[in-house]
Design an enzyme around this catalytic site. Structure first.
Site, PDB file in Angstrom:
ATOM      1  NE  ARG A  97      -8.551  24.679   6.050  1.00 15.55           N
ATOM      2  CZ  ARG A  97      -9.106  24.395   4.887  1.00 15.55           C
ATOM      3  NH1 ARG A  97      -9.373  23.147   4.553  1.00 15.55           N
ATOM      4  NH2 ARG A  97      -9.441  25.348   4.050  1.00 15.55           N
ATOM      5  CE  LYS A 132      -1.169  -1.898   3.794  1.00 15.12           C
ATOM      6  NZ  LYS A 132      -0.856  -2.327   2.411  1.00 15.12           N
ATOM      7  CE  LYS A 164      -1.471  -9.044   6.263  1.00 13.43           C
ATOM      8  NZ  LYS A 164      -1.768  -7.654   5.845  1.00 13.43           N
ATOM      9  CD  GLU A 198      -0.329 -12.082   3.849  1.00 14.97           C
ATOM     10  OE1 GLU A 198      -0.932 -11.036   4.116  1.00 14.97           O
ATOM     11  OE2 GLU A 198       0.912 -12.160   3.791  1.00 14.97           O
ATOM     12  CG  ASP A 219      -0.427 -10.750   0.073  1.00 16.57           C
ATOM     13  OD1 ASP A 219      -1.162  -9.771  -0.130  1.00 16.57           O
ATOM     14  OD2 ASP A 219       0.800 -10.658   0.274  1.00 16.57           O
TER      15      ASP A 219
END
Length: 284
Positions: A97, A132, A164, A198, A219
């Site tokens: 697994r 992410k 950002k 950004e 962005d």
């Protein structure tokens, strides 16, 4: 990916999956039983994690023999034999697994990445990932992006300066101009440290580029705004597009002339590929 880092991930996964052993196999299977198994895809895709797959079996039982039939980054069709495994039946089933979970996820990421890369073929844009990622699995997921033909963004918060929207909101609340903040940051960091900022409006572009960034991230810009942003930058910095990127939009984004397209979906919402381990258990 270093061997030590990969082994750490695998050992943690094995400890989670069977902290006190595989009580089912130990209760049902004779210790002398042997098993052979083949790794077979149920769908087409791009392979990633095949060496990780083999390493799981090695860490469970060094006497298990693993024969790899394909390389990471290679395309496969349903029914292909990607690997063969032979050894103690208890060991094979103990590792099954975890070996599948890791290789299925990595192959899913590589397969999706390859679709994005194909969509921007013929442009100057490169497809890159983001932070992410699944906690604890970043090195594997980043490798899978590379196996799919993509590229990696900064690996961690320690690798580059990337201001950002939330950073800029703090600066604005403090009454600090964006240009001054960029120049101050440049003065504080090492000369080899990459500096990216950004922006979410066209009227921010000139101030940011003039202050001396290496990359400017546009962005959630529309296609027309991306075209205008690339023209404003005029080669003075790399241009990255982010936000609203999917397989339906990525080609149009690439044609605006941006250098980089970051795609969080490569890792944060990808579907694992369907790989199966066909096991045959025999007597000693």
């Amino acid at each position: 990916m270093t061997r030590e880092a990969v082994d750490g991930i695998i050992l943690a996964a094995l400890a989670e999956d069977a902290p006190w052993g595989d009580v089912t196999s130990e209760a049902f299977l004779p210790e002398s039983a042997r098993a052979s198994a083949t790794l077979v895809p149920r769908e087409s895709g791009i392979l990633s994690g095949i060496e990780v797959f083999g390493r799981v079996f090695e860490l469970v039982d060094e006497d298990v023999v693993v024969e790899l039939g394909a390389e990471d980054g290679s395309a496969f069709e349903p029914g292909a034999v990607l690997a063969r495994v032979e050894g103690s039946a208890r060991s094979v089933l103990r590792a099954e697994r975890i070996a599948l979970n890791l290789s299925q996820r990595m192959s899913g990421i590589a397969t999706l990445t390859a679709r994005y890369v194909a969509a921007v073929e013929g442009t100057c844009a490169r497809i890159v990932d983001t932070r992410k990622t699944t906690p604890g699995l970043r090195i594997l997921e980043r490798q899978a992006v590379r196996d799919g033909g993509g590229h990696n963004h900064r690996f961690s918060l320690s690798d580059a300066v990337l201001a950002k929207d939330n950073h800029l909101a703090v600066l604005a609340a403090q009454g600090v101009s964006l240009g001054d903040a960029i120049r101050d940051a440049r003065a504080r960091i090492g000369h080899t440290t990459h500096l990216e900022v950004e922006v979410d409006r066209l009227d921010q572009v000139e101030e940011v580029v003039a202050a001396g960034v290496d990359t400017i991230m546009l962005d959630n810009f529309s296609i027309d705004e991306l075209v205008a942003g690339v023209a404003l930058v005029a080669g003075r910095a790399r241009v990255e597009a982010s936000g609203g990127v999917n397989l339906d939009t990525v080609a149009a984004i690439a044609r605006t002339g941006v250098d980089i397209i970051s795609v969080g979906a490569l890792t944060h919402s990808v579907r694992s590929l369907d790989l199966g381990l066909d096991v045959e258990v025999t007597a000693a």
